[in-house]
Design a protein around this motif. Structure first.
Motif, mmCIF file in Angstrom:
data_model
loop_
_atom_site.group_PDB
_atom_site.id
_atom_site.type_symbol
_atom_site.label_atom_id
_atom_site.label_comp_id
_atom_site.label_asym_id
_atom_site.label_seq_id
_atom_site.Cartn_x
_atom_site.Cartn_y
_atom_site.Cartn_z
ATOM 1 N N PRO A 1 0.973 -1.359 0.071
ATOM 2 C CA PRO A 1 0.131 0.367 0.183
ATOM 3 C C PRO A 1 0.397 1.410 0.096
ATOM 4 C CG PRO A 1 -0.903 -1.796 1.511
ATOM 5 C CD PRO A 1 0.072 -1.788 0.723
ATOM 6 N N ALA A 2 2.069 1.262 1.170
ATOM 7 C CA ALA A 2 2.673 2.662 1.127
ATOM 8 C C ALA A 2 3.328 2.782 -0.891
ATOM 9 C CB ALA A 2 4.005 2.459 2.021
ATOM 10 N N GLU A 3 3.721 2.097 -1.375
ATOM 11 C CA GLU A 3 4.833 1.658 -2.576
ATOM 12 C C GLU A 3 3.189 2.363 -3.790
ATOM 13 O OE1 GLU A 3 7.719 1.775 -2.958
ATOM 14 O OE2 GLU A 3 8.182 2.073 -1.124
ATOM 15 N N GLN A 4 2.484 1.768 -3.133
ATOM 16 C CA GLN A 4 0.707 2.256 -3.601
ATOM 17 C C GLN A 4 0.631 3.408 -4.009
ATOM 18 O OE1 GLN A 4 -3.227 0.653 -3.980
ATOM 19 N NE2 GLN A 4 -2.177 -1.024 -4.868
ATOM 20 N N ASP A 5 0.943 3.702 -2.816
ATOM 21 C CA ASP A 5 1.047 5.358 -2.747
ATOM 22 C C ASP A 5 1.315 6.441 -3.011
ATOM 23 O OD1 ASP A 5 -1.521 4.852 -1.386
ATOM 24 O OD2 ASP A 5 -0.616 5.322 0.841
ATOM 25 N N LYS A 6 2.837 5.735 -3.697
ATOM 26 C CA LYS A 6 4.000 6.815 -3.636
ATOM 27 C C LYS A 6 3.242 7.224 -5.157
ATOM 28 C CE LYS A 6 7.216 6.037 -0.010
ATOM 29 N NZ LYS A 6 8.695 5.673 -0.340
ATOM 30 N N LEU A 7 3.124 5.452 -5.911
ATOM 31 C CA LEU A 7 2.666 6.277 -7.576
ATOM 32 C C LEU A 7 1.554 6.665 -8.142
ATOM 33 C CD1 LEU A 7 3.602 2.059 -8.109
ATOM 34 C CD2 LEU A 7 4.868 4.447 -9.174
ATOM 35 N N MET A 8 0.352 6.592 -6.732
ATOM 36 C CA MET A 8 -0.098 6.874 -7.303
ATOM 37 C C MET A 8 -0.122 8.764 -7.176
ATOM 38 S SD MET A 8 -3.246 5.705 -7.802
ATOM 39 C CE MET A 8 -4.569 7.411 -7.771
ATOM 40 N N ALA A 9 0.585 9.231 -6.614
ATOM 41 C CA ALA A 9 1.102 10.521 -6.197
ATOM 42 C C ALA A 9 1.474 11.012 -7.490
ATOM 43 C CB ALA A 9 1.473 10.871 -4.717
ATOM 44 N N LYS A 10 2.160 10.130 -8.337
ATOM 45 C CA LYS A 10 2.593 10.665 -9.173
ATOM 46 C C LYS A 10 1.706 10.632 -10.503
ATOM 47 C CE LYS A 10 7.372 8.524 -8.637
ATOM 48 N NZ LYS A 10 8.246 7.578 -8.986
ATOM 49 N N LEU A 11 0.817 10.044 -10.603
ATOM 50 C CA LEU A 11 0.023 9.883 -11.648
ATOM 51 C C LEU A 11 -1.463 11.432 -11.336
ATOM 52 C CD1 LEU A 11 -2.326 6.734 -12.657
ATOM 53 C CD2 LEU A 11 -3.464 9.091 -12.171
ATOM 54 N N HIS A 12 -1.565 11.627 -10.219
ATOM 55 C CA HIS A 12 -2.037 12.258 -9.876
ATOM 56 C C HIS A 12 -1.650 13.973 -10.265
ATOM 57 C CE1 HIS A 12 -4.578 15.583 -8.377
ATOM 58 N NE2 HIS A 12 -5.751 14.723 -8.185
ATOM 59 N N ALA A 13 -0.517 13.992 -10.176
ATOM 60 C CA ALA A 13 0.757 14.906 -11.063
ATOM 61 C C ALA A 13 0.313 15.561 -12.439
ATOM 62 C CB ALA A 13 1.484 14.864 -10.089
#
Length: 539
Positions: free
Chosen positions: A484-496
């Motif tokens: 989940p933590a790594e997934q959150d980091k990738l989600m932050a890049k996608l949202h940006a």
């Protein structure tokens, strides 16, 4: 704006008819514990097992009558709703082959008709969506499944209470998608003549409520399921009556006059009066965004990122929030800066008419030579807030920075059908955007389904045919990241990336308002599009 006024008048007429119908329940409500709820929809959600109407359909005709394998925990107001077991007590993926999922099904569960819930029933319901040559296959239900089962390669019953599903590739987000797949009784479908229309008139699920009566455009009447498998969700009411009243003012009038006990989305200019009259008004954060989904194909002016960014700079979000009586929050993306998914976008979404005009000039447009946009909107609907006045306000502010906006006004389910067809569909030729509220609960539903080129409509709900290799690569990484933590980091890049490219016009987040009579007790305003009415009682 004549079309808007004409459509609004028609919606108000429909609302008035529904309000009169609501009045028929006044005496009954006094005789027993009957909760009368006014929905924003203009019709009753479908009751075949895959409700239409978006999240509101799921709220009132999904989790009431049916269950999913995996559900949302709706018991807290203090945190976003997490996943919990539904008809599956637990689930896991094979660490040696992440494509293989095992679901341990809940034992002792019965459908409303008395037949057993088991792995065979689960397979029958998967077939109704995926297997086109199955007798129970229903194209309408397949269309309401959002394509979440499209990645399934196979499924089988290991035994009566164990279901194995194999996906075509590793999919860390698969459990989220299963929250929108509901399970109907195979035995009851056979008993009513193997006909989904007959089933819809007399449905059988496993949910906490049973259907007593369905009257199109008038009411959906539910009774408690005293044998529901989750004792905490056995209804405390004698009856639940759901009424379609799409006009906010008509809903508010019905509440104030005692014709209903509960309304979704009260009229903002009446909230103070509602509270002063002794009613309860609830609101709070939930994963919602009110955007325009934009056509990014070469046929639209919005193919140019400068025009999309100018669009976002030309909207006065503070004015919109004031228009809706403070029942919203300005959006600077699909999620707010407080979310771990927000990331670090370089494009600063704000109201800046001068910057908008400068970008439009670079793209070859001006107030004298505006970019003309045709946008589909609705008069009401799930999460749509007050779409007519909100869009009229946006239309005005955008005219000042080089846009000429025209609206096509549709009924909510008609709008959803056009959204799901996508910008390249024949019926959407010339359409540049569509105003459809959206859920940001999870990575798949909130983002990947809407942005990944593999889900370009009609394969998913990427309405605008966004085709961005950066988005696609991040989507692929998110889908195979089980931490989940790594997934959150990738989600932050996608949202940006989502924000920087301005693939949508981000306007506001809804404050999730509803109002109810003072004697309505036990309601928990969960941080979710879904809400649980089984816990509600009347004093």
């Amino acid at each position: 704006m004549g079309q808007l006024r004409k459509f609004c008048a028609k919606a108000a007429k429909t609302a008035a008819v529904a309000a009169v119908s609501a009045g028929l329940w006044t005496l009954n409500a006094q005789a027993e514990d009957v909760l009368r709820v006014a929905m924003t929809m203009s019709d009753i959600p479908t009751t075949n097992g895959q409700p239409n109407g978006g999240a509101e359909g799921h709220r009132f005709a999904g989790i009431t009558i049916f269950d999913s394998l995996i559900a949302w925990d709706l018991t807290s107001v203090d945190r976003p709703s997490p996943l919990v077991g539904g008809l599956a007590e637990s689930w896991s993926t094979n660490p040696d082959d992440r494509r293989v999922w095992t679901f341990n099904l809940r034992k002792g569960v019965k459908f409303h008709d008395g037949s057993d819930w088991n792995a065979q029933a689960a397979i029958w319901n998967f077939d109704k969506i995926l297997k086109k040559d199955a007798p129970q296959y229903d194209e309408r239900q397949a269309g309401q499944s959002y394509g979440v089962l499209n990645g399934v390669e196979s499924y089988r019953a290991v035994d009566d209470h164990t279901l194995e599903v194999v996906t075509k590739s590793p999919d860390a987000l698969f459990p989220y998608g299963l929250t929108v797949i509901f399970f109907a009784s195979p035995a009851h479908w056979d008993a009513v003549g193997a006909d989904w229309d007959a089933f819809s008139a007399d449905p059988s699920g496993t949910g906490p409520w049973k259907v007593k009566d369905v009257v199109a455009r008038e009411r959906l009447e539910l009774l408690p399921n005293p044998d529901y498998w989750d004792a905490a969700r056995r209804p405390k009411l004698d009856r639940l009556v759901l009424l379609p009243i799409p006009d906010a003012s008509a809903r508010t009038a019905a509440l104030l006059s005692g014709q209903v006990d509960w309304i979704e989305a009260p009229a903002p200019d009446s909230v103070e009066r509602i509270a002063e009259s002794g009613f309860t008004v609830t609101k709070g954060p939930y994963p919602h965004v009110w955007p325009w989904m934009l056509n990014t194909t070469e046929e639209s002016p919005l193919h140019d990122v400068r025009v999309r960014q100018a669009l976002n700079l030309g909207v006065d979000r503070a004015g919109i929030v004031e228009l809706v009586g403070g029942l919203g929050y300005p959006a600077v993306g699909a999620v707010g800066p407080e979310s771990p998914w927000f990331g670090n976008p370089e494009f600063d979404i704000r109201y800046d008419p001068d910057a908008a005009r400068a970008l439009m000039a670079e793209a070859g447009y001006s107030t004298e030579n505006p970019a003309e946009l045709d946008v589909i909107i609705s008069a009401s609907g799930s999460g749509q807030m007050l779409p007519l006045p909100m869009n009229e306000y946006i239309q005005q502010t955008l005219s000042e920075v080089g846009f000429k906006v025209n609206f096509e006004v549709l009924e909510w389910n008609a709008l959803r059908a056009r959204r799901n067809a996508g910008a390249k569909a024949d019926e959407n030729k010339g359409v540049d955007g569509i105003n459809s509220s959206w859920v940001t609960t999870d990575p798949f539903f909130g983002f990947i389904l809407m942005l990944d080129s593999g889900f370009a409509a009609p394969n998913g709900i990427n309405f605008g045919h966004v085709n961005d290799p950066v988005i696609d690569e991040l989507s692929e990484q998110i889908g195979v990241t089980f931490d989940p933590a790594e997934q959150d980091k990738l989600m932050a890049k996608l949202h940006a990336r989502f924000v920087d490219q301005a693939y949508w016009l981000f306007v506001v987040h809804d404050a999730n308002p509803r109002a109810m009579a003072a004697n309505v007790k036990g309601f928990v305003s969960a941080q979710s599009w879904l809400q649980d009415l089984a816990t509600v009682s009347l004093d």
